[in-house]
Design a protein around this motif. Structure first.
Motif, short mmCIF file in Angstrom:
data_model
loop_
_atom_site.label_atom_id
_atom_site.label_comp_id
_atom_site.label_asym_id
_atom_site.label_seq_id
_atom_site.Cartn_x
_atom_site.Cartn_y
_atom_site.Cartn_z
N GLU A 96 0.84 -1.21 0.00
CA GLU A 96 0.00 0.00 0.00
C GLU A 96 0.87 1.25 0.00
O GLU A 96 0.57 2.23 -0.69
N LYS A 99 2.36 1.65 -3.52
CA LYS A 99 1.32 2.09 -4.45
C LYS A 99 0.95 3.55 -4.20
O LYS A 99 0.76 4.31 -5.15
N SER A 104 4.09 1.07 -9.61
CA SER A 104 3.29 -0.05 -10.12
C SER A 104 4.19 -1.14 -10.70
O SER A 104 3.77 -2.29 -10.81
N SER A 129 -1.08 -8.17 -3.60
CA SER A 129 -0.90 -7.58 -4.93
C SER A 129 -2.18 -7.68 -5.75
O SER A 129 -2.59 -6.71 -6.40
N LEU A 132 -4.75 -5.24 -4.51
CA LEU A 132 -4.43 -3.84 -4.84
C LEU A 132 -4.32 -3.59 -6.34
O LEU A 132 -4.06 -2.46 -6.76
N LEU A 134 -1.97 -4.81 -8.32
CA LEU A 134 -0.56 -4.70 -8.71
C LEU A 134 -0.11 -6.00 -9.36
O LEU A 134 -0.47 -7.09 -8.91
#
Length: 189
Positions: A96, A99, A104, A129, A132, A134
């Protein structure tokens, strides 16, 4: 006390301080990941009439007749109280943060193969990941060797070698999530 790797020295120092403060006598045993020693040393300590054991990153599989505390998630013997890292919370906090900074294309150090912490931590990284949004790109992922060869090269050297490998691949990344502080220190070098 059972010692297993460079990470353990900090833990042992703290444990020793508390044992001395409480006026306990103690033994420190280092198994260096030798399976025979891991199997036999607890019995040797029992022959010396120890009243309890603390294992650090040790794959103990048998029950002991004294209280046992394990600092690791690879000690699965019956009756053992375990202290483990909340890998999901750690991965979430780290990813987090990265990000929120706009990263990215994140590179990853996956821990040594056959290390219990590696699989739990890697699974958490993959879940977070995905949560989120990613990408975990295999071309931006390096495994830090094998657990049983860890004493042949420091974790800092493994981190250095891993980041060199990433850079040689020529794939751009803007952040790195290391396996632990020692591998991160090596990557910074």
């Amino acid at each position: 006390l059972f010692r297993s790797d460079e990470f353990s020295s900090m833990l042992i120092s703290g444990i020793e301080s508390k044992l001395v403060e409480a006026k306990f006598n103690y033994f420190v045993e280092s198994h260096r990941f030798a399976p025979v020693q891991i199997e036999n040393s607890p019995d040797t300590l029992m022959d010396r009439q120890v009243e309890g054991m603390i294992f650090i990153n040790t794959p103990l599989k048998k029950s002991m007749p004294v209280p046992v505390v394990a600092i690791s998630d690879i000690t699965n013997a019956p009756g053992v109280n375990r202290i483990v890292i909340d890998n999901y919370a750690v991965a979430r906090a780290g990813l987090e943060h990265l990000k929120s900074l706009g990263h990215s294309r994140i590179a990853f150090f996956k821990g040594p193969e056959h290390n219990g912490d590696t699989e739990a931590r890697w699974s958490a990284i993959l879940r977070v990941s995905a949560d989120l949004g990613l990408e975990v790109n295999p071309e931006l992922t390096v495994t830090l060797g094998t657990y049983f060869s860890i004493n042949q090269m420091s974790m800092m050297q493994r981190g250095y070698d891993a980041v060199v490998s990433l850079l040689q691949r020529g794939r751009p990344f803007t952040a790195l999530m290391a396996f632990n502080d020692k591998s991160a220190t090596g990557a910074i070098r």
